[in-house]
Write a protein that holds these residues in place. Structure first.
Motif: not given
Length: 102
Positions: A7-23, A25-29
């Motif tokens: 991800a880019q840091l700008s995509e996830i401000p403090v207090g937020q979460m982001l779902h990312v798929e890597v291969g 894997e379902d990752i929560g950031l």
């Protein structure tokens, strides 16, 4: 697999979460006051996407039954969850967020 940019840091401000798929894997950031943390994004009790739940401080709640996990450690902190989440090393490199996958 090694280090992967997720991800880019700008995509996830403090207090937020982001779902990312890597291969496969379902990752929560999760961006908390304590920093950025990455875990499996699937509740170990109900197989729900945790990033559809609620983040309060360092604790994420499952949207289905309300089980809770500490995103810093993956530890289950509230019933009905008791199996911890997979956690991933996280680094910020400039404006990019990277995690380490085994």
């Amino acid at each position: 697999m090694g280090w992967v940019k997720i991800a880019q840091l700008s995509e996830i401000p403090v207090g937020q979460m982001l779902h990312v798929e890597v291969g496969m894997e379902d990752i929560g950031l999760f961006h908390t006051e304590d920093g950025l943390f990455a875990t499996s994004d699937v509740c170990t009790h109900a197989a729900q996407q945790l990033t559809n739940g609620r983040l309060e401080g360092n604790i994420v709640s499952c949207p289905k039954h309300g089980g809770k996990f500490d995103v810093r450690t993956g530890e289950a902190t509230a019933f009905p969850c008791y199996i911890p989440l997979q956690t991933y090393q996280t680094e910020v490199r400039g404006e990019e967020v990277w995690i380490h996958l085994d």
